[in-house]
Design a protein around this motif. Structure first.
Motif, mmCIF file in Angstrom:
data_model
loop_
_atom_site.group_PDB
_atom_site.id
_atom_site.type_symbol
_atom_site.label_atom_id
_atom_site.label_comp_id
_atom_site.label_asym_id
_atom_site.label_seq_id
_atom_site.Cartn_x
_atom_site.Cartn_y
_atom_site.Cartn_z
ATOM 1 N N LEU A 151 38.213 -8.602 48.951
ATOM 2 C CA LEU A 151 38.485 -9.239 50.251
ATOM 3 C C LEU A 151 38.458 -10.758 50.141
ATOM 4 O O LEU A 151 38.168 -11.309 49.084
ATOM 5 C CB LEU A 151 37.443 -8.777 51.297
ATOM 6 C CG LEU A 151 35.964 -8.786 50.864
ATOM 7 C CD1 LEU A 151 35.286 -10.090 51.207
ATOM 8 C CD2 LEU A 151 35.227 -7.636 51.536
ATOM 9 N N GLY A 152 38.784 -11.403 51.249
ATOM 10 C CA GLY A 152 38.642 -12.848 51.385
ATOM 11 C C GLY A 152 39.308 -13.645 50.286
ATOM 12 O O GLY A 152 40.515 -13.561 50.083
ATOM 13 N N SER A 153 38.497 -14.417 49.554
ATOM 14 C CA SER A 153 39.070 -15.320 48.563
ATOM 15 C C SER A 153 39.754 -14.566 47.426
ATOM 16 O O SER A 153 40.649 -15.103 46.772
ATOM 17 C CB SER A 153 37.998 -16.252 47.997
ATOM 18 O OG SER A 153 37.007 -15.524 47.311
ATOM 19 N N LEU B 192 43.252 -14.098 48.762
ATOM 20 C CA LEU B 192 43.971 -15.370 48.860
ATOM 21 C C LEU B 192 44.266 -15.959 47.490
ATOM 22 O O LEU B 192 45.328 -16.542 47.277
ATOM 23 C CB LEU B 192 43.159 -16.356 49.695
ATOM 24 C CG LEU B 192 42.944 -15.949 51.156
ATOM 25 C CD1 LEU B 192 42.002 -16.920 51.843
ATOM 26 C CD2 LEU B 192 44.265 -15.881 51.894
ATOM 27 N N THR B 193 43.331 -15.817 46.552
ATOM 28 C CA THR B 193 43.547 -16.391 45.225
ATOM 29 C C THR B 193 44.683 -15.666 44.504
ATOM 30 O O THR B 193 45.542 -16.307 43.885
ATOM 31 C CB THR B 193 42.258 -16.336 44.383
ATOM 32 O OG1 THR B 193 41.235 -17.051 45.072
ATOM 33 C CG2 THR B 193 42.458 -16.955 43.009
ATOM 34 N N LYS C 138 47.181 -14.063 45.917
ATOM 35 C CA LYS C 138 48.425 -14.451 46.587
ATOM 36 C C LYS C 138 48.860 -15.853 46.154
ATOM 37 O O LYS C 138 50.054 -16.101 45.933
ATOM 38 C CB LYS C 138 48.238 -14.429 48.110
ATOM 39 C CG LYS C 138 48.274 -13.046 48.717
ATOM 40 C CD LYS C 138 48.244 -13.186 50.240
ATOM 41 C CE LYS C 138 48.407 -11.856 50.941
ATOM 42 N NZ LYS C 138 48.352 -12.020 52.408
ATOM 43 N N ALA C 139 47.897 -16.759 46.046
ATOM 44 C CA ALA C 139 48.238 -18.121 45.638
ATOM 45 C C ALA C 139 48.759 -18.140 44.204
ATOM 46 O O ALA C 139 49.715 -18.851 43.892
ATOM 47 C CB ALA C 139 47.026 -19.037 45.781
ATOM 48 N N SER D 117 40.336 -17.812 39.454
ATOM 49 C CA SER D 117 41.739 -17.634 39.086
ATOM 50 C C SER D 117 41.896 -17.525 37.579
ATOM 51 O O SER D 117 42.796 -16.854 37.090
ATOM 52 C CB SER D 117 42.576 -18.787 39.635
ATOM 53 O OG SER D 117 42.165 -20.000 39.070
ATOM 54 N N GLY E 206 32.072 -14.882 43.792
ATOM 55 C CA GLY E 206 33.252 -15.659 44.159
ATOM 56 C C GLY E 206 34.462 -15.131 43.427
ATOM 57 O O GLY E 206 34.443 -14.022 42.879
ATOM 58 N N THR E 207 35.508 -15.927 43.417
ATOM 59 C CA THR E 207 36.757 -15.503 42.791
ATOM 60 C C THR E 207 37.203 -16.568 41.800
ATOM 61 O O THR E 207 37.186 -17.749 42.121
ATOM 62 C CB THR E 207 37.858 -15.327 43.851
ATOM 63 O OG1 THR E 207 37.380 -14.445 44.860
ATOM 64 C CG2 THR E 207 39.101 -14.731 43.230
#
Lengths: 135, 201
Positions: A74-76, A79-80, A82-83, A52, A49-50
């Protein structure tokens, strides 16, 4: 952006993948001023997983004041990061999500940063890895 | 008017629904994803509930921003930054008002959903959470009666993802095999809107 070397953060869903990609990139960078590289792979408990927290910690660890290039799988992971960038204060100033293939981009980024390249040069080198055809 | 207590009720209600439906969310995710959507959201909303109990922010905006930050940091999968961005952006749009009207909430939530679309690069019809969230935004209006309509629209939007071909996320790698399964993210978004309607009571 005065002084310092660009830091590199490698974010993967897997701790092993991130650690190994970092080790390979550092080994292939060879001589020259070493660029700080940190891996942020998987979740804090070692799962897939990812995280933060791991990403923010890795970015802080490699920040030398010249910017931090973040490469993701990729994926999370995408997105993480970027968030976190959208939060504004979670990552060091001049942290950039670099659009690049993960492993090839990591090697290009670490080599370029180790040779003294700035954040723009690191990003360009990593992104150029997309253009290298293998067949 | 909607106060901080209303938004706490919404999020703790979402946490309860996620707990109850975690197995179903994971089952949906095992068909076209990596089978962790239920447990990921459970971990995230448990953290949200704990953070709200500890900090008890006094404005709607602060409640949502705190909750969004928890989701981004605790979930571990793509749903964390997506739901985290949804709540944070909605909360930031509400500013520091002590109470907001349902219409102000509807506008802020629309901005939150737009931020989710921007983050993931998805649009309606891609078989994602947006297929539940966008109909909900369209249904939300100037009074709390519209919250039930938004719940129904989100539920219908989630069910309507069944025949769609996934164009974003891991499910998109499956191509035609993604057809015939409800999108787990749209299903969990429907829970978020169901909890919103429940919080009005």
């Amino acid at each position: 952006m005065a002084g310092g070397t660009v830091g590199i953060v490698l974010v993967s869903h897997s701790r092993e993948v991130a650690d190994s990609a970092a080790a390979l990139a550092v080994a292939l960078a060879g001589a020259g001023p070493d660029a700080p590289v940190a891996a942020a792979g998987g979740t804090p408990d070692g799962g897939l997983g990812t995280s933060s927290e791991l990403i923010a910690g890795a970015a802080a660890a490699v920040d030398r004041g010249a910017g931090v290039a973040v490469l993701v799988d990729l994926g999370s992971a995408v997105l993480t990061v970027k968030a976190l960038l959208a939060e504004g204060d979670e990552l060091p100033p001049d942290t950039r999500l670099v659009d690049a293939p993960f492993l090839e981009g990591a090697i290009a980024a670490v080599v370029t940063a180790s040779a003294g390249g700035g954040l723009d040069a690191v990003e360009a080198a990593a992104s150029e890895a997309y253009g290298y055809r293998k067949a | 008017m909607l106060d901080a207590e209303f938004f706490r009720r919404w999020l703790t209600g979402t946490a309860a629904l996620v707990d109850r439906e975690a197995a179903r969310l994971t089952e949906l995710d095992s068909a076209i994803g990596d089978a962790d959507h239920g447990s990921n959201l459970q971990r995230g909303f448990t953290a949200v509930t704990e953070a709200l109990a500890k900090d008890a922010p006094e404005t709607p905006g602060a409640v949502l921003v705190l909750a969004g930050g928890q989701l981004i940091s605790k979930v571990g999968g793509a749903s964390g930054p997506l739901y985290g961005t949804l709540l944070r952006r909605t909360g930031k749009e509400l500013g520091d008002a002590a109470e907001v009207t349902p219409g102000q909430f509807a506008a802020a939530f629309a901005a939150g959903v737009a931020a989710v679309a921007g983050l993931g690069g998805a649009k309606a019809g891609d078989k994602t959470m947006l297929d539940a969230l966008e109909p909900a935004v369209a249904a939300l209006g100037a009074d709390t009666d519209t919250f039930a309509a938004a719940r129904d629209a989100a539920g219908q939007g989630a069910r309507d993802t069944v025949p769609l071909l996934a164009r974003k996320g891991r499910a998109s790698y499956l191509g035609e095999r993604s057809i015939g399964h409800e999108d787990p993210g749209a299903a969990s978004s429907a829970l978020l809107l169901a909890a919103l309607a429940e919080a009005v009571a």
